[in-house]
Design a protein around this motif. Structure first.
Motif, PDB file in Angstrom:
ATOM      1  N   LYS A  67       0.840  -1.205   0.000  1.00  0.00           N
ATOM      2  CA  LYS A  67       0.000   0.000   0.000  1.00  0.00           C
ATOM      3  C   LYS A  67       0.873   1.252   0.000  1.00  0.00           C
ATOM      4  CE  LYS A  67      -3.765   2.232   2.587  1.00  0.00           C
ATOM      5  NZ  LYS A  67      -3.080   3.474   2.992  1.00  0.00           N
ATOM      6  N   ALA A  68       1.912   1.247   0.829  1.00  0.00           N
ATOM      7  CA  ALA A  68       2.798   2.409   0.906  1.00  0.00           C
ATOM      8  C   ALA A  68       3.607   2.577  -0.376  1.00  0.00           C
ATOM      9  CB  ALA A  68       3.723   2.272   2.113  1.00  0.00           C
ATOM     10  N   ILE A  69       3.974   1.472  -1.014  1.00  0.00           N
ATOM     11  CA  ILE A  69       4.693   1.549  -2.289  1.00  0.00           C
ATOM     12  C   ILE A  69       3.841   2.280  -3.321  1.00  0.00           C
ATOM     13  CG2 ILE A  69       5.491   0.177  -4.257  1.00  0.00           C
ATOM     14  CD1 ILE A  69       6.438  -1.931  -2.219  1.00  0.00           C
ATOM     15  N   LYS A  70       2.575   1.887  -3.450  1.00  0.00           N
ATOM     16  CA  LYS A  70       1.665   2.510  -4.416  1.00  0.00           C
ATOM     17  C   LYS A  70       1.480   3.992  -4.112  1.00  0.00           C
ATOM     18  CE  LYS A  70      -2.976   1.903  -6.403  1.00  0.00           C
ATOM     19  NZ  LYS A  70      -3.476   3.290  -6.206  1.00  0.00           N
ATOM     20  N   GLU A  71       1.258   4.327  -2.849  1.00  0.00           N
ATOM     21  CA  GLU A  71       1.057   5.726  -2.465  1.00  0.00           C
ATOM     22  C   GLU A  71       2.286   6.565  -2.767  1.00  0.00           C
ATOM     23  OE1 GLU A  71      -1.947   4.623   1.255  1.00  0.00           O
ATOM     24  OE2 GLU A  71       0.184   5.049   1.609  1.00  0.00           O
ATOM     25  N   THR A  72       3.466   6.012  -2.495  1.00  0.00           N
ATOM     26  CA  THR A  72       4.700   6.750  -2.717  1.00  0.00           C
ATOM     27  C   THR A  72       4.934   7.006  -4.202  1.00  0.00           C
ATOM     28  OG1 THR A  72       5.707   5.825  -0.721  1.00  0.00           O
ATOM     29  CG2 THR A  72       7.202   6.688  -2.393  1.00  0.00           C
ATOM     30  N   LEU A  73       4.709   6.007  -5.023  1.00  0.00           N
ATOM     31  CA  LEU A  73       4.934   6.159  -6.459  1.00  0.00           C
ATOM     32  C   LEU A  73       3.874   7.013  -7.126  1.00  0.00           C
ATOM     33  CD1 LEU A  73       5.929   2.475  -7.312  1.00  0.00           C
ATOM     34  CD2 LEU A  73       7.465   4.451  -7.297  1.00  0.00           C
ATOM     35  N   GLU A  74       2.634   6.799  -6.748  1.00  0.00           N
ATOM     36  CA  GLU A  74       1.499   7.386  -7.457  1.00  0.00           C
ATOM     37  C   GLU A  74       1.016   8.691  -6.861  1.00  0.00           C
ATOM     38  OE1 GLU A  74      -2.966   5.707  -8.503  1.00  0.00           O
ATOM     39  OE2 GLU A  74      -1.276   4.326  -8.453  1.00  0.00           O
ATOM     40  N   GLY A  75       1.239   8.894  -5.560  1.00  0.00           N
ATOM     41  CA  GLY A  75       0.726  10.080  -4.886  1.00  0.00           C
ATOM     42  C   GLY A  75      -0.680   9.876  -4.377  1.00  0.00           C
ATOM     43  N   LEU A  76      -1.307  10.955  -3.959  1.00  0.00           N
ATOM     44  CA  LEU A  76      -2.639  10.887  -3.360  1.00  0.00           C
ATOM     45  C   LEU A  76      -3.644  11.630  -4.215  1.00  0.00           C
ATOM     46  CD1 LEU A  76      -1.597  11.707   0.324  1.00  0.00           C
ATOM     47  CD2 LEU A  76      -1.718   9.479  -0.785  1.00  0.00           C
ATOM     48  N   LYS A  77      -4.817  11.009  -4.428  1.00  0.00           N
ATOM     49  CA  LYS A  77      -5.881  11.614  -5.213  1.00  0.00           C
ATOM     50  C   LYS A  77      -7.169  11.627  -4.392  1.00  0.00           C
ATOM     51  CE  LYS A  77      -3.808   9.756  -9.427  1.00  0.00           C
ATOM     52  NZ  LYS A  77      -3.948   8.808 -10.556  1.00  0.00           N
ATOM     53  N   ASP A  78      -8.045  12.573  -4.715  1.00  0.00           N
ATOM     54  CA  ASP A  78      -9.338  12.591  -4.030  1.00  0.00           C
ATOM     55  C   ASP A  78     -10.299  11.631  -4.738  1.00  0.00           C
ATOM     56  OD1 ASP A  78     -10.309  13.856  -6.302  1.00  0.00           O
ATOM     57  OD2 ASP A  78     -10.430  15.834  -5.371  1.00  0.00           O
ATOM     58  N   ALA A  79     -11.548  11.608  -4.284  1.00  0.00           N
ATOM     59  CA  ALA A  79     -12.524  10.664  -4.823  1.00  0.00           C
ATOM     60  C   ALA A  79     -12.799  10.889  -6.304  1.00  0.00           C
ATOM     61  CB  ALA A  79     -13.836  10.761  -4.034  1.00  0.00           C
ATOM     62  N   ASP A  80     -12.532  12.107  -6.802  1.00  0.00           N
ATOM     63  CA  ASP A  80     -12.753  12.431  -8.212  1.00  0.00           C
ATOM     64  C   ASP A  80     -11.499  12.242  -9.055  1.00  0.00           C
ATOM     65  OD1 ASP A  80     -15.442  13.186  -7.759  1.00  0.00           O
ATOM     66  OD2 ASP A  80     -14.764  15.139  -7.013  1.00  0.00           O
ATOM     67  N   GLY A  81     -10.433  11.741  -8.441  1.00  0.00           N
ATOM     68  CA  GLY A  81      -9.204  11.512  -9.180  1.00  0.00           C
ATOM     69  C   GLY A  81      -8.300  12.713  -9.307  1.00  0.00           C
ATOM     70  N   VAL A  82      -8.636  13.803  -8.589  1.00  0.00           N
ATOM     71  CA  VAL A  82      -7.795  15.006  -8.621  1.00  0.00           C
ATOM     72  C   VAL A  82      -6.568  14.791  -7.742  1.00  0.00           C
ATOM     73  CG1 VAL A  82      -7.681  17.472  -8.096  1.00  0.00           C
ATOM     74  CG2 VAL A  82      -9.781  16.479  -9.048  1.00  0.00           C
ATOM     75  N   GLN A  83      -5.393  15.087  -8.286  1.00  0.00           N
ATOM     76  CA  GLN A  83      -4.148  14.876  -7.551  1.00  0.00           C
ATOM     77  C   GLN A  83      -4.049  15.843  -6.382  1.00  0.00           C
ATOM     78  OE1 GLN A  83      -1.960  12.515  -9.268  1.00  0.00           O
ATOM     79  NE2 GLN A  83      -0.950  12.264  -7.307  1.00  0.00           N
ATOM     80  N   LEU A  84      -3.890  15.298  -5.174  1.00  0.00           N
ATOM     81  CA  LEU A  84      -3.727  16.111  -3.973  1.00  0.00           C
ATOM     82  C   LEU A  84      -2.256  16.262  -3.598  1.00  0.00           C
ATOM     83  CD1 LEU A  84      -6.611  14.590  -1.801  1.00  0.00           C
ATOM     84  CD2 LEU A  84      -6.679  16.668  -3.206  1.00  0.00           C
ATOM     85  N   VAL A  85      -1.522  15.168  -3.677  1.00  0.00           N
ATOM     86  CA  VAL A  85      -0.087  15.171  -3.409  1.00  0.00           C
ATOM     87  C   VAL A  85       0.593  14.388  -4.527  1.00  0.00           C
ATOM     88  CG1 VAL A  85       1.757  14.526  -1.795  1.00  0.00           C
ATOM     89  CG2 VAL A  85      -0.483  15.217  -0.915  1.00  0.00           C
ATOM     90  N   ASN A  86       1.612  14.970  -5.124  1.00  0.00           N
ATOM     91  CA  ASN A  86       2.299  14.303  -6.228  1.00  0.00           C
ATOM     92  C   ASN A  86       3.111  13.108  -5.735  1.00  0.00           C
ATOM     93  OD1 ASN A  86       1.483  15.926  -8.430  1.00  0.00           O
ATOM     94  ND2 ASN A  86       2.959  17.496  -7.846  1.00  0.00           N
ATOM     95  N   GLY A  87       3.042  12.016  -6.479  1.00  0.00           N
ATOM     96  CA  GLY A  87       3.906  10.876  -6.213  1.00  0.00           C
ATOM     97  C   GLY A  87       5.282  11.119  -6.809  1.00  0.00           C
ATOM     98  N   ILE A  88       6.257  10.359  -6.372  1.00  0.00           N
ATOM     99  CA  ILE A  88       7.618  10.602  -6.831  1.00  0.00           C
ATOM    100  C   ILE A  88       7.838  10.163  -8.272  1.00  0.00           C
ATOM    101  CG2 ILE A  88       8.596  10.479  -4.520  1.00  0.00           C
ATOM    102  CD1 ILE A  88       9.648   7.654  -5.296  1.00  0.00           C
ATOM    103  N   PHE A  89       7.030   9.224  -8.771  1.00  0.00           N
ATOM    104  CA  PHE A  89       7.303   8.685 -10.106  1.00  0.00           C
ATOM    105  C   PHE A  89       7.050   9.709 -11.206  1.00  0.00           C
ATOM    106  CE2 PHE A  89       7.440   5.710 -13.646  1.00  0.00           C
ATOM    107  CZ  PHE A  89       8.418   4.831 -13.216  1.00  0.00           C
ATOM    108  N   ALA A  90       6.293  10.755 -10.918  1.00  0.00           N
ATOM    109  CA  ALA A  90       6.031  11.785 -11.923  1.00  0.00           C
ATOM    110  C   ALA A  90       7.321  12.421 -12.426  1.00  0.00           C
ATOM    111  CB  ALA A  90       5.107  12.852 -11.344  1.00  0.00           C
ATOM    112  N   ALA A  91       8.346  12.449 -11.580  1.00  0.00           N
ATOM    113  CA  ALA A  91       9.618  13.073 -11.941  1.00  0.00           C
ATOM    114  C   ALA A  91      10.632  12.077 -12.502  1.00  0.00           C
ATOM    115  CB  ALA A  91      10.218  13.777 -10.727  1.00  0.00           C
ATOM    116  N   VAL A  92      10.324  10.788 -12.418  1.00  0.00           N
ATOM    117  CA  VAL A  92      11.311   9.769 -12.799  1.00  0.00           C
ATOM    118  C   VAL A  92      11.617   9.745 -14.299  1.00  0.00           C
ATOM    119  CG1 VAL A  92      11.718   7.275 -12.927  1.00  0.00           C
ATOM    120  CG2 VAL A  92      10.950   8.314 -10.781  1.00  0.00           C
ATOM    121  N   PRO A  93      10.618   9.757 -15.193  1.00  0.00           N
ATOM    122  CA  PRO A  93      10.955   9.688 -16.621  1.00  0.00           C
ATOM    123  C   PRO A  93      11.893  10.805 -17.086  1.00  0.00           C
ATOM    124  CG  PRO A  93       8.651   9.165 -16.301  1.00  0.00           C
ATOM    125  CD  PRO A  93       9.165   9.660 -14.974  1.00  0.00           C
ATOM    126  N   TYR A  94      11.662  12.030 -16.629  1.00  0.00           N
ATOM    127  CA  TYR A  94      12.538  13.137 -17.048  1.00  0.00           C
ATOM    128  C   TYR A  94      13.933  12.987 -16.452  1.00  0.00           C
ATOM    129  CZ  TYR A  94      14.092  17.881 -18.163  1.00  0.00           C
ATOM    130  OH  TYR A  94      14.798  18.962 -18.637  1.00  0.00           O
TER     131      TYR A  94
END
Length: 210
Positions: free
Chosen positions: A146-173
């Motif tokens: 569960k923590a792995i998914k949260e760390t990579l993906e970040g946190l979203k609300d019930a509508d899928g809006v990103q609340l906290v960015n996950g770390i993987f967003a910066a990995v490809p660049y």
């Protein structure tokens, strides 16, 4: 355009646990990482997987081999990041790196603090390991799926809006900047961020290729 051996994306997964590597219980870290990456990454990739005990020298040697010999562009470790005496993953990771990337560890703790105050006990780090021929990003992740998914993906609300960015967003660049293959992600799971000047036209999914 088909992927060649030279530009193939190779990701290393390392689960670090005395008990899991000793067969006391089944490892959950690598399956959790593999499941998330398979859903999040659109670019074809190959995995190198290792399950090892909490031994600093073995962790160091494994990370070195995965970069220098297996040619991984990205390595994700899970486990061994706390303050206990046997938790030596961050120490081993720092010892094989040539550049520390402190922002990844800072953001991982910020994400986990949304759930538990003990997130400040985590010592997760990220580094770049450079050799004359190549470079790789190595990141320490939590041990629980569960923590792995949260760390990579970040946190979203019930509508899928990103609340906290996950770390993987910066990995490809980051992989771009150190000379690795261009990585695309599924924006519904994790939208990779790149400056406009670094963007390429989106490639079709593998099943769409003719």
């Amino acid at each position: 355009m088909p992927t060649t051996i030279e530009d193939e994306l190779i990701i290393g997964l390392v689960s670090i646990s005395d008990r899991a590597s000793g067969g006391v219980y089944e490892d959950q870290g690598i399956p959790a990482l593999e499941s998330w990456l398979s859903a999040a990454i659109r670019t074809p990739f190959r995995l190198e997987k290792r399950l090892i005990p909490d031994e600093r020298s073995q962790i160091e040697n494994t990370l070195i081999d995965m970069v220098d010999l297996s040619h991984c562009h990205l390595i994700l470790t899970t486990g061994g990041t706390g303050p206990a005496r046997r938790d030596v993953t961050p120490d081993a990771t720092l010892s094989v790196g040539t550049k520390e990337m402190p922002g990844f560890g800072e953001q991982m703790r910020q994400i986990s603090l949304q759930f538990v105050p003990t997130a400040i006990l985590s010592r997760q780090v990220a580094v770049i390991r450079e050799t004359p021929e190549r470079a790789a990003l190595i990141m320490n992740l939590p041990g629980q799926p569960k923590a792995i998914k949260e760390t990579l993906e970040g946190l979203k609300d019930a509508d899928g809006v990103q609340l906290v960015n996950g770390i993987f967003a910066a990995v490809p660049y980051c992989i771009d900047l150190i000379g690795g293959p261009y990585m695309e992600t599924d924006p519904a799971i994790c939208k990779a961020f790149r400056p406009k000047s670094a963007l390429r036209p989106a490639q079709p999914l593998p099943e769409e290729n003719t």
